[in-house]
Write a protein that holds these residues in place. Sequence first.
Motif, PDB file in Angstrom:
ATOM      1  N   LEU A 295       0.810  -1.222   0.000  1.00 46.38           N
ATOM      2  CA  LEU A 295       0.000   0.000   0.000  1.00 46.38           C
ATOM      3  C   LEU A 295       0.847   1.277   0.000  1.00 46.38           C
ATOM      4  CD1 LEU A 295      -2.785  -1.022   2.564  1.00 46.38           C
ATOM      5  CD2 LEU A 295      -3.075  -0.659   0.105  1.00 46.38           C
ATOM      6  N   ASN A 296       2.150   1.115   0.225  1.00 45.80           N
ATOM      7  CA  ASN A 296       3.071   2.259   0.233  1.00 45.80           C
ATOM      8  C   ASN A 296       4.257   1.942  -0.692  1.00 45.80           C
ATOM      9  OD1 ASN A 296       2.077   4.112   2.715  1.00 45.80           O
ATOM     10  ND2 ASN A 296       1.815   1.954   3.241  1.00 45.80           N
ATOM     11  N   PRO A 297       4.011   1.820  -1.997  1.00 45.53           N
ATOM     12  CA  PRO A 297       5.026   1.296  -2.922  1.00 45.53           C
ATOM     13  C   PRO A 297       6.249   2.189  -3.084  1.00 45.53           C
ATOM     14  CG  PRO A 297       3.145   2.163  -4.130  1.00 45.53           C
ATOM     15  CD  PRO A 297       2.755   2.146  -2.678  1.00 45.53           C
ATOM     16  N   GLU A 298       6.157   3.436  -2.662  1.00 41.82           N
ATOM     17  CA  GLU A 298       7.292   4.343  -2.801  1.00 41.82           C
ATOM     18  C   GLU A 298       8.380   4.099  -1.764  1.00 41.82           C
ATOM     19  OE1 GLU A 298       4.660   6.137   0.293  1.00 41.82           O
ATOM     20  OE2 GLU A 298       4.389   5.028  -1.582  1.00 41.82           O
ATOM     21  N   LEU A 299       8.095   3.287  -0.748  1.00 45.92           N
ATOM     22  CA  LEU A 299       9.042   3.061   0.335  1.00 45.92           C
ATOM     23  C   LEU A 299       9.999   1.915   0.005  1.00 45.92           C
ATOM     24  CD1 LEU A 299       6.720   3.351   3.470  1.00 45.92           C
ATOM     25  CD2 LEU A 299       7.983   5.150   2.272  1.00 45.92           C
ATOM     26  N   THR A 300      11.167   1.942   0.643  1.00 40.31           N
ATOM     27  CA  THR A 300      12.110   0.837   0.525  1.00 40.31           C
ATOM     28  C   THR A 300      11.458  -0.446   1.056  1.00 40.31           C
ATOM     29  OG1 THR A 300      13.988   2.317   0.832  1.00 40.31           O
ATOM     30  CG2 THR A 300      14.366  -0.029   1.240  1.00 40.31           C
ATOM     31  N   PRO A 301      11.527  -1.557   0.328  1.00 40.05           N
ATOM     32  CA  PRO A 301      10.883  -2.794   0.793  1.00 40.05           C
ATOM     33  C   PRO A 301      11.418  -3.239   2.148  1.00 40.05           C
ATOM     34  CG  PRO A 301      11.475  -2.964  -1.528  1.00 40.05           C
ATOM     35  CD  PRO A 301      12.109  -1.698  -1.020  1.00 40.05           C
ATOM     36  N   MET A 302      10.514  -3.754   2.989  1.00 35.38           N
ATOM     37  CA  MET A 302      10.885  -4.264   4.301  1.00 35.38           C
ATOM     38  C   MET A 302      11.201  -5.756   4.207  1.00 35.38           C
ATOM     39  SD  MET A 302       8.020  -2.398   6.733  1.00 35.38           S
ATOM     40  CE  MET A 302       6.596  -3.076   5.853  1.00 35.38           C
ATOM     41  N   GLN A 303      11.861  -6.269   5.252  1.00 31.30           N
ATOM     42  CA  GLN A 303      12.120  -7.697   5.379  1.00 31.30           C
ATOM     43  C   GLN A 303      11.222  -8.263   6.479  1.00 31.30           C
ATOM     44  OE1 GLN A 303      16.401  -8.562   5.757  1.00 31.30           O
ATOM     45  NE2 GLN A 303      16.779  -6.470   5.075  1.00 31.30           N
ATOM     46  N   PHE A 304      10.917  -9.566   6.353  1.00 35.21           N
ATOM     47  CA  PHE A 304       9.999 -10.208   7.291  1.00 35.21           C
ATOM     48  C   PHE A 304      10.580 -11.543   7.741  1.00 35.21           C
ATOM     49  CE2 PHE A 304       7.708  -7.620   4.268  1.00 35.21           C
ATOM     50  CZ  PHE A 304       6.877  -6.846   5.064  1.00 35.21           C
ATOM     51  N   ILE A 305      10.583 -11.767   9.050  1.00 33.05           N
ATOM     52  CA  ILE A 305      11.050 -13.036   9.606  1.00 33.05           C
ATOM     53  C   ILE A 305       9.945 -13.593  10.499  1.00 33.05           C
ATOM     54  CG2 ILE A 305      12.742 -14.184  11.075  1.00 33.05           C
ATOM     55  CD1 ILE A 305      14.734 -11.996  10.358  1.00 33.05           C
ATOM     56  N   GLN A 306       9.458 -14.785  10.161  1.00 31.27           N
ATOM     57  CA  GLN A 306       8.471 -15.451  11.013  1.00 31.27           C
ATOM     58  C   GLN A 306       9.219 -16.352  11.985  1.00 31.27           C
ATOM     59  OE1 GLN A 306       5.741 -18.081   9.054  1.00 31.27           O
ATOM     60  NE2 GLN A 306       4.554 -18.477  10.927  1.00 31.27           N
ATOM     61  N   SER A 307       9.173 -15.998  13.253  1.00 26.70           N
ATOM     62  CA  SER A 307       9.908 -16.766  14.257  1.00 26.70           C
ATOM     63  C   SER A 307       9.396 -16.438  15.642  1.00 26.70           C
ATOM     64  CB  SER A 307      11.404 -16.439  14.180  1.00 26.70           C
ATOM     65  OG  SER A 307      12.127 -17.080  15.234  1.00 26.70           O
ATOM     66  N   ASP A 308       9.510 -17.406  16.540  1.00 32.24           N
ATOM     67  CA  ASP A 308       9.355 -17.140  17.965  1.00 32.24           C
ATOM     68  C   ASP A 308      10.411 -16.117  18.379  1.00 32.24           C
ATOM     69  OD1 ASP A 308      10.154 -17.755  20.918  1.00 32.24           O
ATOM     70  OD2 ASP A 308       8.200 -18.720  20.683  1.00 32.24           O
ATOM     71  N   TYR A 309      10.042 -15.254  19.291  1.00 32.51           N
ATOM     72  CA  TYR A 309      10.957 -14.188  19.712  1.00 32.51           C
ATOM     73  C   TYR A 309      12.268 -14.726  20.277  1.00 32.51           C
ATOM     74  CZ  TYR A 309      12.843 -10.356  22.523  1.00 32.51           C
ATOM     75  OH  TYR A 309      13.673  -9.408  23.078  1.00 32.51           O
ATOM     76  N   PHE A 310      12.189 -15.694  21.167  1.00 36.58           N
ATOM     77  CA  PHE A 310      13.374 -16.086  21.935  1.00 36.58           C
ATOM     78  C   PHE A 310      14.504 -16.661  21.080  1.00 36.58           C
ATOM     79  CE2 PHE A 310      10.117 -15.952  25.289  1.00 36.58           C
ATOM     80  CZ  PHE A 310      10.757 -15.101  26.184  1.00 36.58           C
ATOM     81  N   PRO A 311      14.257 -17.632  20.201  1.00 35.93           N
ATOM     82  CA  PRO A 311      15.392 -18.106  19.399  1.00 35.93           C
ATOM     83  C   PRO A 311      15.934 -17.039  18.463  1.00 35.93           C
ATOM     84  CG  PRO A 311      13.349 -19.076  18.619  1.00 35.93           C
ATOM     85  CD  PRO A 311      13.036 -18.392  19.909  1.00 35.93           C
ATOM     86  N   ALA A 312      15.053 -16.194  17.941  1.00 41.39           N
ATOM     87  CA  ALA A 312      15.507 -15.166  17.009  1.00 41.39           C
ATOM     88  C   ALA A 312      16.376 -14.122  17.708  1.00 41.39           C
ATOM     89  CB  ALA A 312      14.301 -14.497  16.344  1.00 41.39           C
TER      90      ALA A 312
END
Length: 338
Positions: A195-212
């Motif tokens: 929805l905000n295509p002008e922005l630098t693409p973000m990264q996404f990590i699906q993980s439990d908080y503690f190991p990450a």
Amino acid sequence: MPSLDQALLAALHNRQDLLAELHAQGTDCYRLFHGSQEGAGGLTIDRYGRQLLIQSFHQSLSRDELLQLAEQCQASLGKQLLLVYNDRSQGNSRIDRSDPVYQAEPAALEDLVGHEWGLNYRVRGRHAGQDPLLFLDLRNARGWVKAHSAGKSVLNLFAYTCGVGLSAAAGGAREVVNLDFAEGNLAVGRENGVLNPELTPMQFIQSDYFPAIRQLAGLPIAARRGHKLPPYPRLTPRQFDLVFLDPPAWAKSAFGTVDLLRDYQSLLKPAILATAEDGVLICCNNLAKVALADWREQVMRCASKLGRPLRDCQVVAPAADFPSLDGQPPLKTLILQF
């Protein structure tokens, strides 16, 4: 005690200056009535773009009461909005989906777009959570991130739908990493990016908080006795210029327990270690029973024990659409500068 109509009128009057300011900065998502502090506990009224969301947590509204409240809000704003009423008074905060009081128009329940600080956000008036995918009381903190992210690497922990990450990208961050356990939350975060295509693409990590976070902090990951750890993404130790930590009040997994009341330090310690030496860590605590002064002392003591004393510690309070009679709002946010 004032009537509900009088209480809402007073709340709308008190927000006139704030709403003018929000509209000028490109924001149309805000709380119009904060019942617990404004005369009607268990009732909230929020605007999310074209949507007006009324929710009752203690006692159902009658149809006449609901429509009267909606009319007052729309008259004050000078706009016709799509009304959604979520009655959560029946137990465990679950919505009464039979809608005996009011059946929303189909358009009101569609995925819509709201705006904050000039950014576009996916909003959804009815889903499993208690907000339409954007926590409004965190607006000021997202604004601070947007204003202080230029050129920085940003780690957004417990990212939910990635509003903080989006704010960082809009502020000119060179890298934004969003981490959350729920793929559904990250899916909405990806939508927000689209929805905000002008922005630098973000990264996404699906993980439990503690190991990450423990991997990023260079700490070992230990299994509880008699338990085998489930799979988790492998990450390389590193530090970020700006880290945002906004955990839920309580959660438990095979890797550990999130408990803001009894053990905030287990969350905070690795987050500090994942923050660069001259970086910034923004941390939140949303438990009303935790006093700001006590929590701030605990946070500062933890940083000192790690050999990371603070150069500065600022408080970011929610905006005036979340009033607090005692000056102690449930959501507490600290900006820690190392």
